[in-house]
Design an enzyme around this catalytic site. Structure first.
Site, PDB file in Angstrom:
ATOM      1  N   GLY A  46     -13.454 -11.026   0.316  1.00 32.09           N
ATOM      2  CA  GLY A  46     -12.293 -11.709   0.030  1.00 32.09           C
ATOM      3  C   GLY A  46     -10.928 -10.968   0.497  1.00 32.09           C
ATOM      4  O   GLY A  46     -11.679  -9.681   0.623  1.00 32.09           O
ATOM      5  N   GLN A  51      -3.201  -5.524   0.573  1.00 33.29           N
ATOM      6  CA  GLN A  51      -4.068  -4.629   1.663  1.00 33.29           C
ATOM      7  C   GLN A  51      -4.106  -5.777   2.763  1.00 33.29           C
ATOM      8  O   GLN A  51      -4.194  -4.429   4.398  1.00 33.29           O
ATOM      9  CB  GLN A  51      -4.988  -5.410   1.315  1.00 33.29           C
ATOM     10  CG  GLN A  51      -6.258  -5.019  -0.049  1.00 33.29           C
ATOM     11  CD  GLN A  51      -8.211  -5.662  -0.112  1.00 33.29           C
ATOM     12  OE1 GLN A  51      -8.124  -6.600   0.285  1.00 33.29           O
ATOM     13  NE2 GLN A  51      -8.469  -4.325   0.727  1.00 33.29           N
ATOM     14  N   CYS A 106     -14.563  -2.297  -0.834  1.00 32.99           N
ATOM     15  CA  CYS A 106     -13.284  -2.967   0.189  1.00 32.99           C
ATOM     16  C   CYS A 106     -12.963  -2.496   1.151  1.00 32.99           C
ATOM     17  O   CYS A 106     -13.775  -1.511   1.840  1.00 32.99           O
ATOM     18  CB  CYS A 106     -12.625  -2.026  -1.036  1.00 32.99           C
ATOM     19  SG  CYS A 106     -11.258  -2.837  -1.133  1.00 32.99           S
ATOM     20  N   LEU A 107     -12.441  -3.334   2.185  1.00 32.92           N
ATOM     21  CA  LEU A 107     -11.924  -3.383   3.063  1.00 32.92           C
ATOM     22  C   LEU A 107     -10.840  -2.199   3.282  1.00 32.92           C
ATOM     23  O   LEU A 107     -10.918  -1.927   4.347  1.00 32.92           O
ATOM     24  CB  LEU A 107     -11.763  -4.455   3.753  1.00 32.92           C
ATOM     25  CG  LEU A 107     -12.758  -5.651   3.443  1.00 32.92           C
ATOM     26  CD1 LEU A 107     -11.391  -6.955   3.771  1.00 32.92           C
ATOM     27  CD2 LEU A 107     -13.868  -5.568   5.160  1.00 32.92           C
ATOM     28  N   HIS A 148     -12.473  -8.364  -8.655  1.00 35.41           N
ATOM     29  CA  HIS A 148     -12.009  -7.336  -7.184  1.00 35.41           C
ATOM     30  C   HIS A 148     -10.584  -7.324  -6.697  1.00 35.41           C
ATOM     31  O   HIS A 148      -9.611  -6.700  -6.850  1.00 35.41           O
ATOM     32  CB  HIS A 148     -12.969  -7.240  -6.707  1.00 35.41           C
ATOM     33  CG  HIS A 148     -12.792  -6.707  -5.323  1.00 35.41           C
ATOM     34  ND1 HIS A 148     -13.784  -4.917  -4.973  1.00 35.41           N
ATOM     35  CD2 HIS A 148     -11.550  -6.098  -4.337  1.00 35.41           C
ATOM     36  CE1 HIS A 148     -13.186  -4.615  -4.042  1.00 35.41           C
ATOM     37  NE2 HIS A 148     -12.177  -5.492  -3.492  1.00 35.41           N
ATOM     38  N   GLU A 149     -10.686  -8.831  -6.110  1.00 37.71           N
ATOM     39  CA  GLU A 149      -9.675  -9.133  -5.843  1.00 37.71           C
ATOM     40  C   GLU A 149      -8.194  -9.377  -6.634  1.00 37.71           C
ATOM     41  O   GLU A 149      -7.059  -9.085  -5.854  1.00 37.71           O
ATOM     42  CB  GLU A 149      -9.166 -10.323  -4.762  1.00 37.71           C
ATOM     43  CG  GLU A 149     -10.472 -10.936  -3.802  1.00 37.71           C
ATOM     44  CD  GLU A 149     -10.331  -9.301  -2.721  1.00 37.71           C
ATOM     45  OE1 GLU A 149      -9.435  -8.847  -2.638  1.00 37.71           O
ATOM     46  OE2 GLU A 149     -11.836  -9.378  -2.336  1.00 37.71           O
ATOM     47  N   HIS A 152      -7.042  -6.270  -6.756  1.00 40.83           N
ATOM     48  CA  HIS A 152      -5.289  -5.858  -5.974  1.00 40.83           C
ATOM     49  C   HIS A 152      -4.069  -5.702  -6.448  1.00 40.83           C
ATOM     50  O   HIS A 152      -3.133  -5.303  -5.560  1.00 40.83           O
ATOM     51  CB  HIS A 152      -5.678  -6.102  -4.606  1.00 40.83           C
ATOM     52  CG  HIS A 152      -6.845  -5.479  -4.025  1.00 40.83           C
ATOM     53  ND1 HIS A 152      -7.048  -4.310  -3.350  1.00 40.83           N
ATOM     54  CD2 HIS A 152      -7.646  -5.717  -3.585  1.00 40.83           C
ATOM     55  CE1 HIS A 152      -7.841  -3.934  -3.033  1.00 40.83           C
ATOM     56  NE2 HIS A 152      -8.770  -4.906  -2.500  1.00 40.83           N
TER      57      HIS A 152
END
Ligand SMILES: [Zn+2]
Length: 184
Positions: A46, A51, A106-107, A148-149, A152
């Site tokens: 995701g 991000q 997380c990226l 999670h997304e 953000h």
């Protein structure tokens, strides 16, 4: 195909609250395409717009990475035909149930993983890029990525869900990420 640089922890954009999408412009479509490319390139499941430095309420999910049993419900034209990726515009979390604890990453936090407790079932309503409604309800890993997304878009990061003890434990690695990110 265009891969955009992923913003790393320490970049203030990750703490901003994203603004609603009011219309689908060509730039928004390009952003969505680039987000999918960026997520695939980074082997993520995701990715949220902040991000890649865009504070708009949109995220993408890698559905191809989800086992079929994780899908509890889905609706809307953009989910027909089993797409590999989903673009969610102005998502809202309309249901959270149960609890699961598992490893999360997380990226924006390269190589940092820790156990995070999340709801086990999450349902999100959103629109697609053409303004058509979509809904998706998932459990396990799918529920985890959906929420999670969403976090953000509120400027909330997965480390905010760690216990004080775990946060202290990871403090030096977080400091280093922050320092590296600000050195760029
Ligand atoms: Zn993340």
């Amino acid at each position: 195909m265009a891969v955009r640089p992923i913003r790393i922890y320490g970049d203030p954009v990750l703490r901003e609250k994203a603004r609603p999408v009011e219309e689908t412009t060509a730039a928004l479509r390009r952003l969505a395409e680039d987000m999918v490319d960026t997520m695939i390139e980074a082997e993520g499941i995701g990715l949220a717009a902040p991000q890649v430095g865009e504070t708009v309420r949109m995220y993408v999910v890698n559905l191809a990475a989800m086992r079929p049993e994780l899908f509890l419900d889905r609706g809307g034209p953009s989910l027909e035909g089993d797409p590999d990726h989903l673009v969610l515009v102005n998502p809202r979390v309309v249901k959270q149930e149960g609890e699961q604890t598992g490893e999360e990453g997380c990226l924006s936090f390269p190589e940092l993983y820790d156990k995070v407790t999340r709801p086990d079932v999450v349902r999100v309503e959103a629109t697609d890029l053409d303004g058509r409604p979509l809904e998706i309800e998932g459990c396990g890993l799918l529920a985890r990525v959906l929420i999670h997304e969403f976090d953000h878009l509120e400027g909330v990061l997965f480390i905010d869900h760690l216990s004080k003890f775990r946060f202290q434990f990871l403090r030096n690695r977080l400091k280093k990420l922050k320092a590296d990110s600000q050195a760029d």
